[in-house]
Design an enzyme around this catalytic site. Structure first.
Site, short mmCIF file in Angstrom:
data_model
loop_
_atom_site.label_atom_id
_atom_site.label_comp_id
_atom_site.label_asym_id
_atom_site.label_seq_id
_atom_site.Cartn_x
_atom_site.Cartn_y
_atom_site.Cartn_z
N LYS A 2 -1.78 1.65 -0.32
CA LYS A 2 -1.73 2.91 -1.06
C LYS A 2 -0.79 2.93 -2.27
CE LYS A 2 1.84 5.12 1.76
NZ LYS A 2 2.24 6.34 2.48
N ASP A 15 -5.85 -6.30 13.02
CA ASP A 15 -6.21 -6.20 11.62
C ASP A 15 -7.59 -5.56 11.53
OD1 ASP A 15 -6.98 -6.54 8.99
OD2 ASP A 15 -6.53 -8.68 8.91
N LEU A 16 -7.68 -4.39 10.93
CA LEU A 16 -8.93 -3.65 10.89
C LEU A 16 -9.99 -4.36 10.04
CD1 LEU A 16 -10.24 -1.00 11.90
CD2 LEU A 16 -9.37 0.12 9.84
N PHE A 53 -6.62 6.26 8.71
CA PHE A 53 -5.52 6.23 7.74
C PHE A 53 -5.32 4.85 7.13
CE2 PHE A 53 -4.05 9.46 10.90
CZ PHE A 53 -3.95 10.56 10.07
N TYR A 73 -6.35 1.55 -6.63
CA TYR A 73 -6.15 2.35 -5.41
C TYR A 73 -7.08 3.56 -5.40
CZ TYR A 73 -4.28 6.09 -2.55
OH TYR A 73 -4.17 7.15 -1.68
N SER A 124 -7.93 11.06 -1.01
CA SER A 124 -6.85 11.43 -1.92
C SER A 124 -7.37 12.26 -3.07
CB SER A 124 -6.19 10.16 -2.46
OG SER A 124 -5.31 10.45 -3.52
N ILE A 176 1.84 9.39 7.54
CA ILE A 176 0.98 10.51 7.92
C ILE A 176 0.42 10.30 9.32
CG2 ILE A 176 -1.04 11.89 7.27
CD1 ILE A 176 -0.51 10.93 4.37
N ARG A 196 2.95 19.50 -9.76
CA ARG A 196 2.08 18.93 -8.73
C ARG A 196 2.11 19.81 -7.48
NH1 ARG A 196 1.11 16.70 -12.69
NH2 ARG A 196 0.92 14.47 -13.14
N SER A 224 1.58 -4.11 8.73
CA SER A 224 1.84 -4.71 7.43
C SER A 224 2.72 -3.81 6.56
CB SER A 224 0.53 -5.01 6.70
OG SER A 224 -0.25 -3.84 6.56
N ASN A 225 2.67 -2.49 6.79
CA ASN A 225 3.51 -1.56 6.05
C ASN A 225 4.22 -0.59 6.98
OD1 ASN A 225 3.25 -2.14 3.15
ND2 ASN A 225 1.08 -1.71 3.47
N LYS A 258 -10.62 4.71 -3.00
CA LYS A 258 -10.86 5.97 -2.29
C LYS A 258 -12.20 6.57 -2.70
CE LYS A 258 -7.06 6.44 0.17
NZ LYS A 258 -7.09 6.42 1.65
#
Length: 349
Positions: free
Chosen positions: A84, A58-59, A80, A150, A124, A12, A232, A34-35, A154
């Site tokens: 996830k 790294d945040l 973001f 997860y 989410s 995203i 969905r 990392s992803n 959120k």
């Protein structure tokens, strides 16, 4: 406006970077890869003909994050960054709590030090849990007894944000509750590239279509829906990206929460059949046992986002399937298919 995207190299984030650059904004990306990887950033620059400032950091590390803010003039942040995968969060909950909560707290603390007051948060629809009514509106109850860590992170981050605003009334924050982002940029140059087995339906269907997987597992065929499979809300990722720009343009003091979805329910078989049609190939599938906690039907009430942000979706499920197939068929192994070296980076340790 100079906008920092945390996790901006992700699915995203990279599409939102394109939307921002096309509207004349400057984009700064903070990502630890990392992803993700450098490749989507390179392709974003290629698509837009503009440079993205990239900080590899790294945040969850306060010193590294503060260094990024000290080196850049930042007007607003779109957050973001985070883990996830629902399944992974169940297997390793402490990783999810540490990464997702700590990254947000470090970000908020660093924004306070840098006097940056504008934030859009990537939340989410998972926070609604098992919503009793559809369409699901922002007034629907947020569950704090969710079935996976997860979703819990959120919901907890949303509470942290609300508490932060009580302490600092100058903050302007939009919380965006996504439904199911799908599709890819129409160029086919950037798209969704899951590093493990896809958690979401459309990338799994895409991988079956391109021959990476044998069939799609359809969880449950006996729901009270027109074809018995779960329904969905699927939103094209570029419509979602444009929702972030609309939220950014309409930020106001306090916290404002918006659903971002298509407002239309589509079944699992709708998605499989639509993809099969646009890709012109059969998509094998098997109906298996329903997953515990899944609901038969969930889709968004997007009235508030339309009314307050002037935003609505313009792309259909067929558009999303066509764009996803263009991406997957051109990049069967994701960004690893055609990765090439990146040029000069602004790197933070």
């Amino acid at each position: 406006m100079r906008v920092l995207l945390t996790g901006g190299a992700g699915f995203i984030g990279s599409h939102t970077a394109v939307a921002l650059l096309e509207r004349g904004h400057e984009v700064i990306v903070l990502d630890d890869f990392s992803n993700s990887s450098r490749e989507p950033i390179r392709r974003v620059e290629e698509l837009c003909g503009k440079q993205v400032t990239l900080h590899i950091a790294d945040l969850t590390n306060a010193a590294s994050t503060q260094k990024v803010f000290a080196s850049e003039s930042i007007d607003a942040v779109i957050h973001f960054a985070g883990l996830k995968s629902v399944g992974e969060s169940v297997r390793d909950p402490l990783l999810y709590y540490r990464t997702n909560l700590m990254s947000t707290m470090v970000l908020l603390e660093t924004m306070a030090l840098a006097k940056v007051k504008k934030l859009v948060f990537s939340s989410s629809a998972t926070v609604y849990g098992v919503a009793k009514d559809v369409p699901v509106s922002e007034s629907s109850e947020v569950s704090y007894r969710l079935s996976n860590p997860y979703g819990q992170t959120k919901a907890m981050i949303e509470q942290i944000i609300r508490d932060a605003v009580v302490a600092d009334s100058a903050l302007q924050i939009a919380v965006l509750r996504y439904f199911n982002p799908v599709g890819a940029h129409t160029s086919g140059r950037i798209g969704e590239d899951p590093k493990q087995t896809p958690n979401n339906l459309l990338p799994f269907v895409s991988q079956v279509a391109v021959g990476l997987r044998d069939f799609v597992s359809v969880f449950g065929g006996g729901y009270d829906t027109p074809d018995g499979t779960g329904v969905r809300d699927y939103i094209h990722v570029m419509d979602l990206a444009e929702g972030h720009l609309a939220a950014l343009a309409h930020l106001k003091s306090g916290v404002s929460t918006y659903n971002l979805g298509s407002g239309i329910g589509s079944s699992v078989l709708d998605v499989i059949n639509t993809f099969s049609r646009v890709a012109n190939r059969a998509i094998p599938y098997e109906v298996v046992a329903a997953r515990e906690g899944d609901v038969s039907c969930s889709y968004a009430d997007v009235t508030k986002a339309t009314r307050e942000l002037g935003w609505s979706t313009h792309r259909t499920l067929e558009d999303a399937c066509r764009d996803a197939w263009r991406w997957q068929s051109g990049n069967p192994h994701g960004y690893a298919s055609q990765a090439s070296p990146r040029g000069v980076l602004a790197v933070s340790s």
